[in-house]
Write an enzyme that holds these catalytic residues in place. Structure first.
Site, PDB file in Angstrom:
ATOM      1  N   HIS A  92       1.406  -1.103   0.359  1.00  0.00           N
ATOM      2  CA  HIS A  92      -0.287   0.013   0.050  1.00  0.00           C
ATOM      3  C   HIS A  92       0.966   1.536  -0.153  1.00  0.00           C
ATOM      4  O   HIS A  92       2.150   1.423   0.621  1.00  0.00           O
ATOM      5  CB  HIS A  92      -1.138  -0.264   0.739  1.00  0.00           C
ATOM      6  CG  HIS A  92      -1.478   1.790   1.515  1.00  0.00           C
ATOM      7  ND1 HIS A  92      -3.033   1.475   0.659  1.00  0.00           N
ATOM      8  CD2 HIS A  92      -1.266   2.609   2.079  1.00  0.00           C
ATOM      9  CE1 HIS A  92      -3.735   2.448   0.776  1.00  0.00           C
ATOM     10  NE2 HIS A  92      -2.368   2.966   1.259  1.00  0.00           N
ATOM     11  N   ARG A 178     -14.630  13.087   7.581  1.00  0.00           N
ATOM     12  CA  ARG A 178     -13.465  13.230   7.251  1.00  0.00           C
ATOM     13  C   ARG A 178     -13.371  13.769   6.807  1.00  0.00           C
ATOM     14  O   ARG A 178     -12.622  15.338   6.958  1.00  0.00           O
ATOM     15  CB  ARG A 178     -12.168  12.366   7.670  1.00  0.00           C
ATOM     16  CG  ARG A 178     -12.269  11.648   9.397  1.00  0.00           C
ATOM     17  CD  ARG A 178     -11.654  10.365   9.446  1.00  0.00           C
ATOM     18  NE  ARG A 178     -10.410  10.610   8.860  1.00  0.00           N
ATOM     19  CZ  ARG A 178      -9.654   9.942   7.922  1.00  0.00           C
ATOM     20  NH1 ARG A 178      -9.859   8.572   7.430  1.00  0.00           N
ATOM     21  NH2 ARG A 178      -8.380  10.228   7.322  1.00  0.00           N
ATOM     22  N   SER A 193      -8.110   3.304   8.964  1.00  0.00           N
ATOM     23  CA  SER A 193      -8.760   4.295   8.099  1.00  0.00           C
ATOM     24  C   SER A 193      -7.527   2.890   6.706  1.00  0.00           C
ATOM     25  O   SER A 193      -8.198   1.890   6.132  1.00  0.00           O
ATOM     26  CB  SER A 193      -8.647   4.871   7.028  1.00  0.00           C
ATOM     27  OG  SER A 193      -9.000   5.417   5.666  1.00  0.00           O
ATOM     28  N   LYS A 197      -8.953  -2.155   5.866  1.00  0.00           N
ATOM     29  CA  LYS A 197      -9.360  -2.266   4.857  1.00  0.00           C
ATOM     30  C   LYS A 197      -7.807  -3.262   4.151  1.00  0.00           C
ATOM     31  O   LYS A 197      -8.866  -4.564   3.522  1.00  0.00           O
ATOM     32  CB  LYS A 197      -9.371  -1.114   3.687  1.00  0.00           C
ATOM     33  CG  LYS A 197     -10.533  -0.427   3.147  1.00  0.00           C
ATOM     34  CD  LYS A 197     -10.496   0.644   2.618  1.00  0.00           C
ATOM     35  CE  LYS A 197      -9.542   1.534   3.456  1.00  0.00           C
ATOM     36  NZ  LYS A 197      -9.947   3.306   1.563  1.00  0.00           N
TER      37      LYS A 197
END
Length: 433
Positions: A92, A178, A193, A197
């Site tokens: 990521h 947010r 967050s 995921k």
């Protein structure tokens, strides 16, 4: 009507006054917000209290778990490749400019019999989206069923696709809130967050590319390290081997910023060429993903011998794309020239990213369309010697009325001087063994 075990105002007050939320309070508030029992204005107040007073590791871990539990969890533990069960590894990036690394990285790691379930997103603002880039390939489809994803991971080893709506729905709802309440920068909320995921995706290991600098979400190295350490801790708490690289995003990665042009550059890397910085980061992230999966080999070899390219072509075909098709080309171009001779001392990632977005390569709202051929080709990077009148970059779009708006964001984005101090691409590591 069932009575709720907590009142939202009491949970808000606890965090407002600097207290620690209990596991039960956290489980309830995430579930109740997902169900609509906790109103947006109440969750806004709680998010601001978290932004101002923070959370400890136990709170962030429980918050992340509660968001995971708001939806489905994928399970990749049963993937079997040619004759054996495959380890899974994911990566990521926190988002940058010219950051096409996922494209060559996924097939490169898969070339070593490690399955790569790369669930990716779309661009918003100045940071590009992996799915937008790949959709410039004729026929390529981002949406796959869970069953098809598992099937392709077993046969080809790499999948880059859209994350299903069933993963951490609480995060999707909270993220939108947010964005409009100035609490996006809260590190506990950023970390939970991202990690909710990624953990829900069910990968065995995760490597994080945490960008630092002008074109990054985190401009400050200390804040970026705190984010990396928080996310690595969350992964470890969930039993996922997690490690992070802190990488430089003061200047764009590679020589292309956009969609189709970044696909072209990714293919150059897979063919054994490409810009040195893109190759370096791809290989370093691949090495970490392989080590986390128990594979101690030099990933650069699969770029040289064509194995990674073979996986890329299969991966694109698996999702309906033609890896040999001609990519979209821009209808209009505009070249920016060097105004004097010297060394290019600065090329600001944010300025270039915003210019590319304004040319049509990005979107201001999630529902906006992007232009496949829009973007910027860079002809020089910081440290290069340039002469007066030499092209510095070429702006590309299908709608030439965008040029003036894009050029505004480039007015102070580059400088030519006499000396340049090269900065390292990899600034630090967290959690690497």
């Amino acid at each position: 009507m069932a009575t709720e075990p907590f009142a939202a105002v009491d949970v808000i007050r606890t965090k407002r006054d600097g207290g620690q939320l209990s596991p039960e309070q956290i489980d309830w508030v995430i579930d109740a917000y997902t169900r609509g029992v906790v109103a947006d204005e109440q969750m806004s107040a709680l998010a601001m209290a978290i932004f101002l007073n923070g959370m400890d590791r136990e709170e962030i871990s429980r918050w992340t778990t509660a968001m995971i539990n708001s939806g489905e969890r994928l399970d990749f533990s049963s993937i079997v490749g040619p004759g054996k069960k495959l380890a899974t590894a994911d990566k990521h990036s926190t988002g940058g400019v010219g950051d096409k690394i996922t494209l060559p990285l996924a097939p490169l790691v898969a070339a070593y019999n490690v399955a790569v379930p790369q669930l990716s997103g779309r661009g918003l603002g100045h940071t590009g989206g992996t799915l937008d880039k790949l959709e410039s390939i004729p026929g390529w489809q981002a949406n796959l069923s869970n069953e098809r994803t598992l099937e392709l991971l077993g046969s080809t080893g790499a999948v880059i696709c859209a994350a299903g709506s069933g993963l951490a729905p609480a995060d999707k709802k909270l993220y939108a809130l947010r964005d409009v309440t100035s609490t996006v920068e809260a590190i506990p909320l950023i970390a939970s967050s991202i990690m909710s995921k990624k953990i829900a995706e069910g990968t065995g290991s995760l490597v994080l590319d945490v960008k630092v600098g002008s074109g990054a979400f985190m401009k400050d190295a200390a804040a970026a390290r705190e984010l990396a350490e928080t996310m690595v801790a969350l992964g470890e708490d969930a039993g996922v081997d997690t490690r992070a690289l802190l990488t430089n995003m003061e200047t764009p990665l590679g020589l292309t910023v956009g969609n189709a042009c970044e696909v072209e550059e990714s293919v150059e890397v897979l063919a054994g060429g490409g810009p040195a910085d893109v190759v370096e980061l791809t290989v370093e992230l691949a090495r970490e993903m392989l080590l986390a999966s128990g594979v101690d080999e030099d990933p650069s070899e699969a770029l040289k011998d064509g194995r990674a390219m073979d996986v890329w072509k299969r991966m694109i075909r698996d999702q309906g794309g033609d890896p040999d098709a001609k990519l979209p080309q821009p209808k209009e171009t505009h070249t920016v020239l060097a105004e004097k001779t010297g060394v290019l001392t600065r090329l600001d990632a944010l300025g270039v990213g915003v210019a590319s977005w304004r040319l049509g390569a990005g979107r201001a709202r999630k529902e906006d369309q992007v232009q496949a051929a829009a973007g910027i080709r860079l002809h020089a990077k910081p440290g290069d010697t340039v002469t007066s009148g030499q092209p510095l970059m070429t702006l590309m779009t299908d709608t030439p009325e965008r040029f003036d708006f894009a050029l505004e964001s480039l007015e102070n984005a580059y400088a030519v001087g006499e000396t340049f101090q090269q900065q390292p691409l990899i600034l630090g590591r967290v959690g690497t063994k």
